[in-house]
Design a protein around this motif. Structure first.
Motif: not given
Length: 100
Positions: A21-32, A34-41
């Motif tokens: 709501e505050r920062w917009g939709a999260s991105e989804v990042a992937r590594d070896d 899992a998948e992660w909801f991600c907010f990067a700044f």
């Protein structure tokens, strides 16, 4: 930002919906692992921080706050959580290395 440039600092009790709501939709990042909801700044000083939460099987509520070297302190974690500007967001667990 490379995963080897960041370290987990604290766990933050905050809902994904409140962050979106505050920062917009999260991105989804992937590594070896899992998948992660991600907010990067990024800061004006060139430091960076990211809020991560496993998509499928999060081990705990909230998000993990990981930071670059210049932000690896509990004082920085407090400032970041306040500046997220999300009501009710609070630190629940800290990396013992940051507390020393």
């Amino acid at each position: 930002m490379s995963p080897r440039d960041i370290r987990w600092l604290v766990q933050v009790d905050v809902e994904r919906a409140a962050l979106e709501e505050r920062w917009g939709a999260s991105e989804v990042a992937r590594d070896d692992f899992a998948e992660w909801f991600c907010f990067a700044f990024a800061t004006a000083e060139g430091e960076a921080f990211v809020l991560l939460r496993e998509v499928a099987h999060p081990p705990a509520p909230g998000f993990v706050l990981s930071v670059t070297k210049g932000l690896f302190s509990l004082e920085a974690a407090d400032r970041i959580v306040r500046r997220l500007d999300v009501a009710g967001a609070q630190i629940t667990h800290t990396n013992a290395e940051a507390a020393s």
